[in-house]
Design a protein around this motif. Sequence first.
Motif, short mmCIF file in Angstrom:
data_model
loop_
_atom_site.label_atom_id
_atom_site.label_comp_id
_atom_site.label_asym_id
_atom_site.label_seq_id
_atom_site.Cartn_x
_atom_site.Cartn_y
_atom_site.Cartn_z
N SER A 40 -7.03 -0.69 2.60
CA SER A 40 -5.71 -0.05 2.69
C SER A 40 -5.38 0.24 4.14
CB SER A 40 -5.69 1.25 1.89
OG SER A 40 -5.96 1.00 0.55
N ASP A 78 -0.67 -2.91 -2.08
CA ASP A 78 -1.94 -2.20 -2.15
C ASP A 78 -2.31 -1.94 -3.60
OD1 ASP A 78 -4.21 -0.78 -1.67
OD2 ASP A 78 -3.31 0.61 -0.24
N GLU A 79 -3.17 -2.76 -4.15
CA GLU A 79 -3.56 -2.66 -5.55
C GLU A 79 -2.36 -2.43 -6.46
OE1 GLU A 79 -7.08 -0.33 -6.30
OE2 GLU A 79 -7.46 -0.18 -4.15
MG LIG Z 1 -7.18 1.57 -0.80
#
Ligand SMILES: [Mg+2]
Lengths: 257, 278
Positions: A50, A178-179
Amino acid sequence: MSDNVTAQYKIEIDGLNLFYGQFQALKSVPMSIQERMITALIGPSGCGKSTLLRCLNRMNDLIHGVRVQGSVHLDGIDIYRPAQDVTDLRKRVGMVFQRPNPFPLTVYQNVVYGLRVAGIRHSRSLDEIAERSLRRAWMWDQVKDKLDEPALELPLDQQQRLCIARLLAVQPEVILMDEPCSALDPIATMKVEELMLELKKDYTIIIVTHNMQQAARVSDFTGYMLLGEMIEFSETQVIFTRPTKKLTEDYITGKYG
Amino acid sequence: MRIPPRFSQRLAIAFLGGATLVTLVILVAIIVFILEKGLLVLGWEFLFSSPKDMGRAGGIFPTLIGTVLLPLLAIIIATPLGVSTSVYLTEYTRESKTTRVIRFGTDCLAGIPSIIFGLFGFIFFVTTLGMGWSIMSGGLTLAFMILPTIIRTTEEAIRAVPKSYREVSFSLGATRWQTTKRVVLPNALPGILTGVMLGIGRSIGETAAVIFTAGSSLRIPESVFDSTRTMAVHFYILAREGISTENAYGTAAVLIIAVLAVNLLAYWLMNRFIARRS
Ligand SMILES: [Mg+2]
Ligand SMILES: Nc1ncnc2c1ncn2[C@@H]1O[C@H](COP(=O)(O)OP(=O)(O)OP(=O)(O)O)[C@@H](O)[C@H]1O
């Protein structure tokens, strides 16, 4: 590297170090990202995925005590140079977050948020771009009658695609995710993956994922990170079939941790 | 010996419930007591005619005007000041020694007895700045008195806005000011309104700070530089000087109803606002 060399890559990261106060979260990370490709970042929790992603639209600037060294070039221009307009950068490099995070506004107001912020007031253009963006995110048919309803009442997967539409409305060149599927069920996840493959035709996408199958399914390139270092970066096929590093192989085959 | 959990649980419920009941009874008793005595004199005549013989007879019309004008002026001055300060402290500065000192200062200010504000207002606005006993002096004094409350409630409200809203806004290319204006403040509005309402409530009920700064004239003011008398001050004078107990209670009843109405209005506005947004 000089700024006026013709860019070969959409984004070139070189020797990137990032410190949260004393803690070094990124260690001399290199990475070259090709235009209109999907690049995946994988690695165990806390390895800095991240953090790396947030370097690309300078969202880390918002965190107190962050120091960045090294360079990130977007189309050959250093985005950490003092003259960089950060809001302009963020319009070009947009972000989809882990949890769907529409504003507590209507569907329509969400989609046009970035446009209004950019100073577009003309309601016909707003309507047009809103429709186009919702179509691009494959949700026009589901929400065209619900534009004035609260976005937070949509099901989660539609909320996430609304966030994607909201991003597409500002016409970014690069999309950071991000995910993006971690809050979604498998069917919704599949839909978002299909959407990514479609969006790849026009956008450069970088996705962080915990799900190795997902990385294998959608990405063209994959980077494996560990403890702030980029262990291996290569074509996805290579990473998943014949990684050159032992550490990568251990992670891919599930021997890690 | 340990008290068995089931027993302590019952004890807790009994105690908490009992406390709630006592509070409720006291509150209702006060309101009933005052309304009972006050409603005897209350009527259109009482509300809309001027007092005669220092308030021994007649109505309370001029004090209605004072009671509307002073808090209104106070809120018009204090809200923009307070909200701007809170926005600056929360969105534009990092938590540091300076912000902690400022916060500590506002907390202290909130705890200062209102008569001190009255004294300050008298010395500064009435005398030094030569505004005399006037709506202006009173409004400014009240504004400073309620400023800390507005700052703190606004700060809490702003802090309660999820960080993710700001993040998304920034990630879409918004500046900090655009984020504040379009995301933070609208979402903090119910909390900010609560602070404003608390401020109005305190201003309406205030006597000490007002009597020193706005005076106690019973004439209908013609400008903000005229003296005026609020209902609270009127009540205080009627009761203290033993002028008229009936009219004192009548005034008190109007005051209570006014405060209740302000709160109900705020409550209604807030609900409408929340319903519209979500
Ligand atoms: Mg992360
Ligand atoms: N704001 C912050 N302040 C201090 N340290 C931080 C901050 N954010 C992240 N870190 C630390 O930096 C390291 C990398 O964090 P990051 O969130 O980038 O990891 P990640 O790979 O995305 O992990 P995950 O898979 O759990 O999301 C972690 O050790 C984390 O504790």
